[in-house]
Design a protein around this motif. Structure first.
Motif, short mmCIF file in Angstrom:
data_model
loop_
_atom_site.label_atom_id
_atom_site.label_comp_id
_atom_site.label_asym_id
_atom_site.label_seq_id
_atom_site.Cartn_x
_atom_site.Cartn_y
_atom_site.Cartn_z
N UNK B 65 -21.15 13.46 53.00
CA UNK B 65 -21.30 14.12 51.50
C UNK B 65 -21.58 15.82 51.73
N UNK B 66 -21.26 16.31 53.08
CA UNK B 66 -21.33 17.66 53.12
C UNK B 66 -20.79 18.65 52.34
N UNK B 67 -19.37 18.14 51.94
CA UNK B 67 -18.33 18.86 51.26
C UNK B 67 -19.26 19.28 49.84
N UNK B 68 -19.58 18.31 49.20
CA UNK B 68 -20.04 18.43 47.83
C UNK B 68 -21.33 19.21 47.85
N UNK B 69 -22.37 18.85 48.91
CA UNK B 69 -23.62 19.34 48.80
C UNK B 69 -23.47 20.90 49.46
N UNK B 70 -22.47 21.41 50.30
CA UNK B 70 -22.33 22.65 50.47
C UNK B 70 -21.84 23.58 49.22
N UNK B 71 -20.91 22.93 48.55
CA UNK B 71 -20.37 23.47 47.44
C UNK B 71 -21.58 23.67 46.22
N UNK B 72 -22.47 22.85 46.21
CA UNK B 72 -23.63 22.97 45.51
C UNK B 72 -24.54 24.21 45.81
N UNK B 73 -24.49 24.37 47.16
CA UNK B 73 -25.54 25.65 47.61
C UNK B 73 -24.53 26.75 47.07
N UNK B 74 -23.29 26.65 47.50
CA UNK B 74 -22.64 28.10 47.26
C UNK B 74 -22.57 28.31 45.54
N UNK B 75 -22.54 27.48 44.86
CA UNK B 75 -22.56 27.76 43.19
C UNK B 75 -23.93 28.17 43.17
N UNK B 76 -25.01 27.70 43.53
CA UNK B 76 -26.57 28.45 43.47
C UNK B 76 -26.45 29.73 43.69
N UNK B 77 -25.79 30.06 45.19
CA UNK B 77 -25.77 31.47 45.54
C UNK B 77 -25.07 32.31 44.72
N UNK B 136 -9.99 24.21 42.54
CA UNK B 136 -10.10 23.35 43.66
C UNK B 136 -9.77 21.92 43.16
N UNK B 137 -9.22 21.94 41.87
CA UNK B 137 -8.65 20.58 41.71
C UNK B 137 -9.60 19.56 41.70
N UNK B 138 -11.02 19.68 41.39
CA UNK B 138 -11.85 18.55 41.60
C UNK B 138 -11.68 18.15 40.18
N UNK B 139 -11.99 16.60 40.14
CA UNK B 139 -12.15 15.92 38.67
C UNK B 139 -13.44 16.14 38.33
N UNK B 140 -13.40 16.31 36.81
CA UNK B 140 -14.67 16.83 36.29
C UNK B 140 -15.91 15.99 36.39
N UNK B 141 -15.77 14.65 36.71
CA UNK B 141 -17.02 13.96 37.18
C UNK B 141 -17.35 14.16 38.33
N UNK B 142 -16.43 14.86 39.32
CA UNK B 142 -16.95 15.27 40.69
C UNK B 142 -17.59 16.56 40.45
N UNK B 143 -17.18 17.62 39.54
CA UNK B 143 -17.72 18.79 39.33
C UNK B 143 -19.24 18.66 38.80
N UNK B 144 -19.45 17.49 37.98
CA UNK B 144 -20.52 17.25 37.26
C UNK B 144 -21.58 17.03 38.28
N UNK B 145 -21.16 16.11 39.25
CA UNK B 145 -22.01 15.68 40.21
C UNK B 145 -22.40 16.99 41.33
N UNK B 146 -21.34 17.58 41.53
CA UNK B 146 -21.84 18.96 42.45
C UNK B 146 -22.64 19.82 41.75
N UNK B 147 -22.44 19.95 40.36
CA UNK B 147 -23.27 21.07 39.82
C UNK B 147 -24.64 20.36 39.27
N UNK B 148 -24.78 19.10 39.27
CA UNK B 148 -26.19 18.27 38.90
C UNK B 148 -26.21 18.52 37.57
#
Lengths: 135, 182
Positions: B65-77, B136-148
């Motif tokens: 799950x590195x990809x999703x996790x790393x994007x979460x840190x990027x968005x927080x930054x 990034x063409x991520x589905x909204x379900x994935x976007x929601x998961x990524x942003x928490x």
């Protein structure tokens, strides 16, 4: 007036407009800092943080911590403060007719007579005159 | 993403992390640049995110799950840099001289300016959903998961953001029509 589909198409096209974005400078800086940046290891101790703590709660907790520290300081650092309400009476041993005796906090006297088949090993004399014998 | 690299980096292998960081850095700058609309802030956010990933990598339970996790840190930054921007920085942007001649299906540079203004009016929360979904063409379900956030919130943010951008484009169209009528 644009439709939702038009807006989506225009926004997607706008976002995908090529920009000259290179991460070389960032990468150099990050790789330079790696040697001096330790990783945060997982510990067995559960670390809890409350990033959104209210200012009032913070002040209350700080005040409580100061009060506790002050009480502990008075309790352990100020001489004579550990026996608030007067010193407790301690048993005072004395010799009585060759036998050991002691007085406890209630004022009763203990005569230690030694062990025997029929002789009690200790007799407790109360101020009221009552006598307790124990083996 | 190569999970073997992730596992090695989790155990403190700096060379493995250097390879990982090199793979993701360009994409990170691009995403941050689109969210923050400022290349300097985007680079700062990317730097913070890459260092944060290195520091917290041992705490990532599932390397897959590195990809999703790393994007979460990027968005927080990006959130952090966005807050700094609101506090200190003047909101200036230099447009490259050849931007208006670029061939795309956007119509005109006026559209771009209107979109730019409309996008800057959005909060970082809304911008992040738009960029993750439409860039990034991520589905909204994935976007929601990524942003928490709940999926419904992701849908709502996207709807609000797109409505704002549409209003910006429509305002531009109205202005142009009035100019032609004169």
């Amino acid at each position: 007036m644009s439709t939702d589909r038009d807006t989506t198409r225009i926004v997607r096209s706008w976002l995908r407009t090529d920009e000259h974005e290179s991460a070389d400078r960032v990468l150099d800086a990050v790789l330079d800092q790696l040697d001096t940046t330790p990783q945060r290891r997982v510990t067995w101790w559960p670390v809890r943080r409350f990033p959104e703590m209210n200012t009032t709660v913070k002040l209350a907790l700080a005040a409580a911590a100061v009060v506790v520290a002050a009480l502990l300081g008075i309790r352990f650092l100020v001489p004579g403060s550990q026996n608030v309400g007067g010193p407790a009476e301690t048993p005072t041993p004395s010799r009585d007719a060759g036998r050991f005796s002691a007085t406890d906090g209630s004022g009763a006297r203990h005569l230690l007579l030694g062990r025997g088949n029929s002789v009690p090993s200790a007799i407790r004399l109360h101020r009221s005159g009552r006598v307790d014998e124990s083996e | 993403m190569d999970t073997d690299l992730v596992v090695r980096a989790q155990h403190g292998d700096r060379e493995a992390y250097a390879v990982l960081a090199t793979e993701i850095a360009d994409r990170f700058v691009a995403v941050a640049r689109r969210i923050l609309r400022d290349i300097d802030l985007a680079e700062d956010a990317t730097q913070q995110a890459l260092l944060g990933i290195w520091q917290d990598l041992p705490q990532l339970r599932d390397p897959a799950r590195f990809d999703a996790w790393s994007y979460r840190l990027l968005v927080r930054a990006c959130y952090a840099e966005g807050r700094k921007q609101r506090r200190w920085a003047p909101n200036l942007r230099l447009l490259p001289a050849d931007e208006s001649t670029r061939g795309d299906d956007m119509g005109s540079v006026v559209d771009r300016d209107q979109l730019e203004r409309g996008f800057r009016r959005l909060s970082i929360d809304h911008r992040a959903v738009v960029v993750l979904h439409h860039y990034l063409d991520l589905p909204l379900e994935r976007v929601a998961e990524l942003l928490g956030i709940p999926v419904g919130t992701a849908y709502s943010r996207l709807h609000y953001a797109m409505r704002g951008l549409r209003a910006a484009l429509d305002a531009d169209a109205r202005t142009t029509t009035q100019e032609v009528a004169r």
